[in-house]
Design an enzyme around this catalytic site. Structure first.
Site, PDB file in Angstrom:
ATOM      1  N   TYR A 118      -2.244  -0.247  10.069  1.00  0.00           N
ATOM      2  CA  TYR A 118      -2.577  -0.602   8.818  1.00  0.00           C
ATOM      3  C   TYR A 118      -1.462  -0.333   8.183  1.00  0.00           C
ATOM      4  O   TYR A 118      -0.727  -1.106   7.281  1.00  0.00           O
ATOM      5  CB  TYR A 118      -3.801  -0.065   8.248  1.00  0.00           C
ATOM      6  CG  TYR A 118      -4.032  -0.227   6.896  1.00  0.00           C
ATOM      7  CD1 TYR A 118      -4.360  -1.614   6.306  1.00  0.00           C
ATOM      8  CD2 TYR A 118      -3.546   0.672   5.795  1.00  0.00           C
ATOM      9  CE1 TYR A 118      -4.495  -1.731   5.050  1.00  0.00           C
ATOM     10  CE2 TYR A 118      -3.807   0.506   4.464  1.00  0.00           C
ATOM     11  CZ  TYR A 118      -4.254  -0.805   4.101  1.00  0.00           C
ATOM     12  OH  TYR A 118      -4.171  -1.204   2.754  1.00  0.00           O
ATOM     13  N   SER A 163       0.807  -1.114  -0.002  1.00  0.00           N
ATOM     14  CA  SER A 163      -0.084  -0.088  -0.047  1.00  0.00           C
ATOM     15  C   SER A 163       0.970   1.380  -0.044  1.00  0.00           C
ATOM     16  O   SER A 163       1.669   1.254   0.531  1.00  0.00           O
ATOM     17  CB  SER A 163      -0.956  -0.143   1.245  1.00  0.00           C
ATOM     18  OG  SER A 163      -1.550   1.182   1.219  1.00  0.00           O
TER      19      SER A 163
END
Lengths: 255, 253
Positions: free
Chosen positions: B159, B145
């Site tokens: 995250y 990501s």
């Protein structure tokens, strides 16, 4: 979808320094994917032979001899290409040179020559072609970086400085031209067997070092750059911008 | 150049929606046989499978909750059984779970984020390696990501860290598995408009859009080409250990 996603039919692709080595492999690969390629080099005779060899493979190729470090020559050549062949949709800034010497022994002229050919030329050719791409609202620019964009070795100081600059110039082209639907990315080759690297692969000790140091345990072959070049030239990478993909058999990823 | 994907056996975790679903359709269109893992979104998984089968493609569905210990292994084995082997593993399943200020993170939430984004990837990869070896080599594509290279947006500290873990693990596995002819790379999406962002406030989406040099957020399909590229040995056979960012230029990493 998947085949058309990587299809380059109808595109004109200029690959600088494409009469030999990695540039030649990339130009051939883009042509195989459907593009009409513009082959470039400084030596008119070598250029002619190179164009002939592409055409013999059934590929669409035109040759334009010019020096990527000469702004007037670049401006004139780009105008001629776009008038005679068509608007350039794909630019691969590949031309580069190498001068091997420790920094303390290297002349300033040699240092500047490498910077001019491997970095300044990308600014000159890049912005000249980009002006047309901006007007046409789209284009793909691929700069050829190097492992040396990330790491250093002895005796290639200006090359390393220039290639680090290529990585950053790629980001600048991205942020300045993204709004015009131009995607600028870079490919960083690892150790490939080319003429530029002859001094390395003909040295048995270095050869062994590369094989031991690279997770893939071998040198790259020039045709192994084609996939990345086609990917970054095609619609498959339309949301990728400002990135450098290293094609290095895992070298940078491993300690 | 993608001809080598024909009849390749591909498992995509978290493939019922978003980036995973778009990748599954793209693999099927390239001629690969797909095993699609899903958990909560059974109806969406059926829709993806039906779309693939309508085009004459192969899609097997495998249900499983990857945060349960033992499940990633079972999912991989079920996929292998359905496909008759495995050539490509796409570790796509992942979630932000929910945005929570750092000082309010509970052990339970931290575990949930790490179990899904990190542990399940480790376990699925461990389970897949012998099958990839059996196939004579293969490809693992992790999904990282932009948050794994930046720092994670507001309330996404764990995250972001979990995706940083994935980028690092990708590099380690590339070195570890090269001698087995297994390449390991990652795709790191930026802001992509998918159900992942269902809970992202519209004004935050707009702020993120404005920070993308290309002036738009991505679509799930924007990542599909990168998966195909990384799965094809003909296209990327000398690329391993790379994290490829697909973010419209948002983060110049």
């Amino acid at each position: 979808m998947s085949t058309s996603l990587f299809d380059l039919t109808g595109k004109v692709a200029l690959v600088t320094g494409s009469t030999s080595g990695l540039g030649q492999a990339i130009a051939g690969g883009l042509a195989e994917a459907g593009a009409a390629i513009i082959v470039n080099g400084r030596n008119a005779e070598r250029l002619e032979a190179s164009v002939a060899s592409f055409r013999k493979r059934g590929l669409k190729a035109e040759g334009y001899a010019f020096d990527v470090t000469s702004e007037p020559a670049v401006v004139e050549a780009i105008a001629n290409i776009e008038r005679e062949v068509g608007p350039i949709g794909i630019l691969v800034n590949n031309a580069g040179i190498q001068r091997r010497q420790p920094l303390v022994e290297m002349s300033t002229a040699a240092f500047e020559e490498v910077i001019k050919t491997n970095l300044t030329s990308l600014f000159i050719v890049g912005r000249t072609v980009a002006k047309g791409m901006i007007a046409r609202k789209g284009g793909k620019i691929i700069n050829i970086a190097s492992l040396a964009s990330e790491v250093a070795r002895r005796t290639i100081g200006p090359y390393t400085a220039a290639k680090g600059g290529v990585r950053q110039l790629t980001k600048t082209m991205c942020v300045e031209w993204a709004e015009h639907n131009i995607q600028t990315n870079a490919i960083g080759p690892g150790y490939f067997r080319t003429e530029l690297n002859r001094a390395l692969w003909s040295d048995q000790k270095f050869n062994e070092w590369v094989e031991a140091r690279t997770p893939a345990a071998r040198w790259g072959l020039p045709e192994e750059l084609i996939g990345a070049a086609v990917f970054l030239s095609s619609a498959a990478s339309d949301f990728m911008n400002g990135q450098t993909i290293y094609v290095d058999g895992g070298l940078l990823a491993s300690m | 150049m993608l001809d080598d994907l024909v009849e390749k056996r591909v498992l995509i975790t978290g493939g019922s929606t978003g980036i995973g679903a778009a990748a599954a359709k793209a693999f099927a269109q390239a001629g690969a046989a797909v095993a699609l893992h899903f958990n909560a979104s059974g109806r969406e998984a059926d829709t993806v499978a039906a779309a693939i089968r309508d085009q004459g493609g192969t899609c097997h569905l495998v249900k499983g909750d990857l945060i349960q210990r033992g499940e990633p292994k079972r999912v991989v084995q079920a996929a292998v059984q359905a496909l008759g082997g495995l050539d490509v593993l796409v570790n796509n399943a992942g979630s932000l779970v929910r945005r929570t200020p750092f000082e309010d993170l509970s052990d339970e939430l931290i575990d949930k984020i790490f179990d899904l984004n990190v542990r399940s990837v480790i376990a699925a990869t461990q389970a897949a390696i012998p099958y990839l070896e059996e196939a004579g080599g293969g490809t693992i594509i992790n999904v990282g990501s932009i948050a794994g290279t930046g720092s994670g947006g507001p309330g996404a500290s764990i995250y972001g860290a979990s995706k940083g873990f994935i980028h690092n693990l990708t590099r380690h596995l590339a070195g570890l598995l090269a001698s087995k002819n297994i390449r390991v790379n990652a795709v790191a999406p930026g802001v992509i408009a998918t159900p992942f962002h269902a809970a992202t406030p519209p004004e935050r989406m707009e702020a993120m859009r404005q920070s993308v040099p290309m002036g738009r957020v991505g679509k799930a399909e924007d990542c599909a080409g990168t998966f195909l590229f990384l799965a094809s040995n003909a296209m990327s056979g000398y690329i391993t250990g790379q994290t490829i960012h697909v973010n419209g230029g948002q983060l110049m990493a």
